[in-house]
Design a protein around this motif. Sequence first.
Motif, PDB file in Angstrom:
ATOM      1  N   ALA A  39      -5.768   5.555  -2.418  1.00 26.27           N
ATOM      2  CA  ALA A  39      -4.560   4.909  -2.176  1.00 26.27           C
ATOM      3  C   ALA A  39      -4.002   5.084  -0.618  1.00 26.27           C
ATOM      4  O   ALA A  39      -3.681   4.193   0.030  1.00 26.27           O
ATOM      5  CB  ALA A  39      -3.364   5.308  -2.877  1.00 26.27           C
ATOM      6  N   SER A  40      -4.247   6.485  -0.356  1.00 26.86           N
ATOM      7  CA  SER A  40      -3.978   6.743   1.392  1.00 26.86           C
ATOM      8  C   SER A  40      -4.925   6.123   2.132  1.00 26.86           C
ATOM      9  O   SER A  40      -4.637   5.674   3.140  1.00 26.86           O
ATOM     10  CB  SER A  40      -4.164   8.305   1.254  1.00 26.86           C
ATOM     11  OG  SER A  40      -4.109   8.817   2.380  1.00 26.86           O
ATOM     12  N   GLN A  41      -6.431   5.943   1.577  1.00 22.65           N
ATOM     13  CA  GLN A  41      -7.142   5.191   2.648  1.00 22.65           C
ATOM     14  C   GLN A  41      -6.744   3.746   2.782  1.00 22.65           C
ATOM     15  O   GLN A  41      -6.806   3.307   3.972  1.00 22.65           O
ATOM     16  CB  GLN A  41      -8.694   5.412   2.084  1.00 22.65           C
ATOM     17  CG  GLN A  41      -9.189   6.717   2.296  1.00 22.65           C
ATOM     18  CD  GLN A  41     -10.556   6.916   1.409  1.00 22.65           C
ATOM     19  OE1 GLN A  41     -10.792   5.895   0.566  1.00 22.65           O
ATOM     20  NE2 GLN A  41     -11.310   7.937   2.030  1.00 22.65           N
ATOM     21  N   GLU A  42      -6.207   3.097   1.857  1.00 22.81           N
ATOM     22  CA  GLU A  42      -5.960   1.744   1.549  1.00 22.81           C
ATOM     23  C   GLU A  42      -4.635   1.563   2.605  1.00 22.81           C
ATOM     24  O   GLU A  42      -4.708   0.721   3.541  1.00 22.81           O
ATOM     25  CB  GLU A  42      -5.532   1.115   0.422  1.00 22.81           C
ATOM     26  CG  GLU A  42      -7.038   0.853  -0.493  1.00 22.81           C
ATOM     27  CD  GLU A  42      -6.550   0.654  -1.899  1.00 22.81           C
ATOM     28  OE1 GLU A  42      -5.415   0.408  -2.417  1.00 22.81           O
ATOM     29  OE2 GLU A  42      -7.537   0.486  -2.945  1.00 22.81           O
ATOM     30  N   PHE A  43      -3.850   2.254   2.697  1.00 19.95           N
ATOM     31  CA  PHE A  43      -2.649   2.375   3.265  1.00 19.95           C
ATOM     32  C   PHE A  43      -2.831   2.743   4.957  1.00 19.95           C
ATOM     33  O   PHE A  43      -2.490   1.817   5.644  1.00 19.95           O
ATOM     34  CB  PHE A  43      -1.820   3.607   3.103  1.00 19.95           C
ATOM     35  CG  PHE A  43      -0.552   3.471   3.820  1.00 19.95           C
ATOM     36  CD1 PHE A  43       0.443   2.688   3.707  1.00 19.95           C
ATOM     37  CD2 PHE A  43      -0.214   4.668   4.699  1.00 19.95           C
ATOM     38  CE1 PHE A  43       1.711   2.682   4.694  1.00 19.95           C
ATOM     39  CE2 PHE A  43       1.124   4.756   5.258  1.00 19.95           C
ATOM     40  CZ  PHE A  43       1.865   3.755   5.275  1.00 19.95           C
ATOM     41  N   ALA A  47       0.931  -1.247  -0.035  1.00 23.79           N
ATOM     42  CA  ALA A  47      -0.092   0.034  -0.009  1.00 23.79           C
ATOM     43  C   ALA A  47       0.856   1.207  -0.068  1.00 23.79           C
ATOM     44  O   ALA A  47       0.346   2.169  -0.647  1.00 23.79           O
ATOM     45  CB  ALA A  47      -0.916   0.069   1.227  1.00 23.79           C
ATOM     46  N   LEU A  48       2.010   1.084   0.698  1.00 19.38           N
ATOM     47  CA  LEU A  48       2.946   2.543   0.740  1.00 19.38           C
ATOM     48  C   LEU A  48       3.540   2.672  -0.733  1.00 19.38           C
ATOM     49  O   LEU A  48       3.573   3.520  -0.997  1.00 19.38           O
ATOM     50  CB  LEU A  48       3.838   2.223   1.871  1.00 19.38           C
ATOM     51  CG  LEU A  48       4.801   3.281   1.915  1.00 19.38           C
ATOM     52  CD1 LEU A  48       4.149   4.625   2.300  1.00 19.38           C
ATOM     53  CD2 LEU A  48       5.982   3.159   3.006  1.00 19.38           C
ATOM     54  N   ARG A  49       4.017   1.395  -1.271  1.00 20.87           N
ATOM     55  CA  ARG A  49       4.445   1.621  -2.587  1.00 20.87           C
ATOM     56  C   ARG A  49       3.673   2.083  -3.571  1.00 20.87           C
ATOM     57  O   ARG A  49       3.980   3.011  -4.440  1.00 20.87           O
ATOM     58  CB  ARG A  49       5.261   0.180  -3.075  1.00 20.87           C
ATOM     59  CG  ARG A  49       6.399  -0.263  -2.390  1.00 20.87           C
ATOM     60  CD  ARG A  49       6.859  -1.335  -2.894  1.00 20.87           C
ATOM     61  NE  ARG A  49       8.264  -1.756  -2.463  1.00 20.87           N
ATOM     62  CZ  ARG A  49       8.595  -2.928  -2.006  1.00 20.87           C
ATOM     63  NH1 ARG A  49       7.964  -4.062  -2.688  1.00 20.87           N
ATOM     64  NH2 ARG A  49       9.582  -3.172  -1.509  1.00 20.87           N
ATOM     65  N   SER A  50       2.350   1.860  -3.585  1.00 22.34           N
ATOM     66  CA  SER A  50       1.329   2.334  -4.516  1.00 22.34           C
ATOM     67  C   SER A  50       1.087   3.671  -4.149  1.00 22.34           C
ATOM     68  O   SER A  50       0.947   4.396  -5.073  1.00 22.34           O
ATOM     69  CB  SER A  50      -0.085   1.631  -4.103  1.00 22.34           C
ATOM     70  OG  SER A  50      -0.932   2.078  -5.029  1.00 22.34           O
ATOM     71  N   LEU A  51       0.817   4.054  -2.836  1.00 23.03           N
ATOM     72  CA  LEU A  51       0.780   5.649  -2.592  1.00 23.03           C
ATOM     73  C   LEU A  51       1.971   6.378  -3.029  1.00 23.03           C
ATOM     74  O   LEU A  51       1.708   7.461  -3.654  1.00 23.03           O
ATOM     75  CB  LEU A  51       0.753   5.586  -1.021  1.00 23.03           C
ATOM     76  CG  LEU A  51       0.363   6.985  -0.654  1.00 23.03           C
ATOM     77  CD1 LEU A  51      -1.044   7.791  -1.231  1.00 23.03           C
ATOM     78  CD2 LEU A  51      -0.012   6.984   0.783  1.00 23.03           C
ATOM     79  N   ILE A  52       3.199   5.935  -2.797  1.00 23.03           N
ATOM     80  CA  ILE A  52       4.429   6.824  -3.434  1.00 23.03           C
ATOM     81  C   ILE A  52       4.545   6.864  -4.828  1.00 23.03           C
ATOM     82  O   ILE A  52       4.721   7.707  -5.326  1.00 23.03           O
ATOM     83  CB  ILE A  52       5.677   6.179  -2.745  1.00 23.03           C
ATOM     84  CG1 ILE A  52       5.759   6.403  -1.362  1.00 23.03           C
ATOM     85  CG2 ILE A  52       7.025   6.744  -3.417  1.00 23.03           C
ATOM     86  CD1 ILE A  52       6.816   5.409  -0.528  1.00 23.03           C
ATOM     87  N   ASP A 109       3.844   9.626 -10.031  1.00 19.27           N
ATOM     88  CA  ASP A 109       3.133   9.527 -11.302  1.00 19.27           C
ATOM     89  C   ASP A 109       2.094  10.450 -11.754  1.00 19.27           C
ATOM     90  O   ASP A 109       1.901  10.766 -12.795  1.00 19.27           O
ATOM     91  CB  ASP A 109       3.230   7.969 -11.734  1.00 19.27           C
ATOM     92  CG  ASP A 109       4.393   7.215 -11.544  1.00 19.27           C
ATOM     93  OD1 ASP A 109       5.532   7.910 -11.563  1.00 19.27           O
ATOM     94  OD2 ASP A 109       4.551   6.197 -11.528  1.00 19.27           O
ATOM     95  N   ARG A 110       1.201  10.335 -10.770  1.00 18.57           N
ATOM     96  CA  ARG A 110      -0.121  11.038 -10.928  1.00 18.57           C
ATOM     97  C   ARG A 110      -0.559  12.046  -9.858  1.00 18.57           C
ATOM     98  O   ARG A 110      -1.470  11.749  -9.126  1.00 18.57           O
ATOM     99  CB  ARG A 110      -1.127   9.967 -11.168  1.00 18.57           C
ATOM    100  CG  ARG A 110      -0.965   8.872 -12.333  1.00 18.57           C
ATOM    101  CD  ARG A 110      -2.139   7.853 -12.402  1.00 18.57           C
ATOM    102  NE  ARG A 110      -3.335   8.439 -12.542  1.00 18.57           N
ATOM    103  CZ  ARG A 110      -4.359   7.532 -12.188  1.00 18.57           C
ATOM    104  NH1 ARG A 110      -4.361   6.517 -11.915  1.00 18.57           N
ATOM    105  NH2 ARG A 110      -5.575   8.383 -12.568  1.00 18.57           N
ATOM    106  N   PRO A 111       0.222  13.031  -9.721  1.00 19.13           N
ATOM    107  CA  PRO A 111       0.181  14.108  -8.562  1.00 19.13           C
ATOM    108  C   PRO A 111      -1.398  14.884  -8.679  1.00 19.13           C
ATOM    109  O   PRO A 111      -1.785  15.256  -7.333  1.00 19.13           O
ATOM    110  CB  PRO A 111       1.244  14.972  -8.510  1.00 19.13           C
ATOM    111  CG  PRO A 111       1.723  14.806 -10.015  1.00 19.13           C
ATOM    112  CD  PRO A 111       1.548  13.669 -10.531  1.00 19.13           C
ATOM    113  N   ARG A 112      -1.933  14.956  -9.733  1.00 18.90           N
ATOM    114  CA  ARG A 112      -3.229  15.500  -9.921  1.00 18.90           C
ATOM    115  C   ARG A 112      -4.244  14.592  -9.592  1.00 18.90           C
ATOM    116  O   ARG A 112      -5.444  15.044  -9.557  1.00 18.90           O
ATOM    117  CB  ARG A 112      -3.317  16.412 -11.035  1.00 18.90           C
ATOM    118  CG  ARG A 112      -2.160  17.582 -11.176  1.00 18.90           C
ATOM    119  CD  ARG A 112      -2.392  18.411 -12.236  1.00 18.90           C
ATOM    120  NE  ARG A 112      -1.584  19.414 -12.068  1.00 18.90           N
ATOM    121  CZ  ARG A 112      -1.427  20.264 -13.287  1.00 18.90           C
ATOM    122  NH1 ARG A 112      -2.080  20.247 -14.278  1.00 18.90           N
ATOM    123  NH2 ARG A 112      -0.418  21.184 -13.061  1.00 18.90           N
TER     124      ARG A 112
END
Length: 107
Positions: A69-73, A48-53, A58-61
Amino acid sequence: MAREARLFISSAGSAARAFLKFRANIPPRWIKNAQKSRKRIEPEIVQALRSLITMRRDRPRAKVALKKASQEFKAALRRWETAYNKENFYRGIRILLELQRNGSSRL
């Protein structure tokens, strides 16, 4: 609901409260099960952390995707914390019981 879960919930996670209220014996396998549960969650946290990072890089917007992703983490962290609290809860009751019975503890 499993017996160990009822004990943890009914005492609000307080080992001293559970000891005084129930004097429940905690089998060693409960501690091992909680520890295994915690260890199984650790790879989920890393994923989950890797996905969030990656998402932030890659998609800051992409606000919706970032929020998900933050909720999953955070959910993975909460599951890990609950398993860790249960492990310490069971260990605490075992120690209190051993201290009461023997005057010392092996844990």
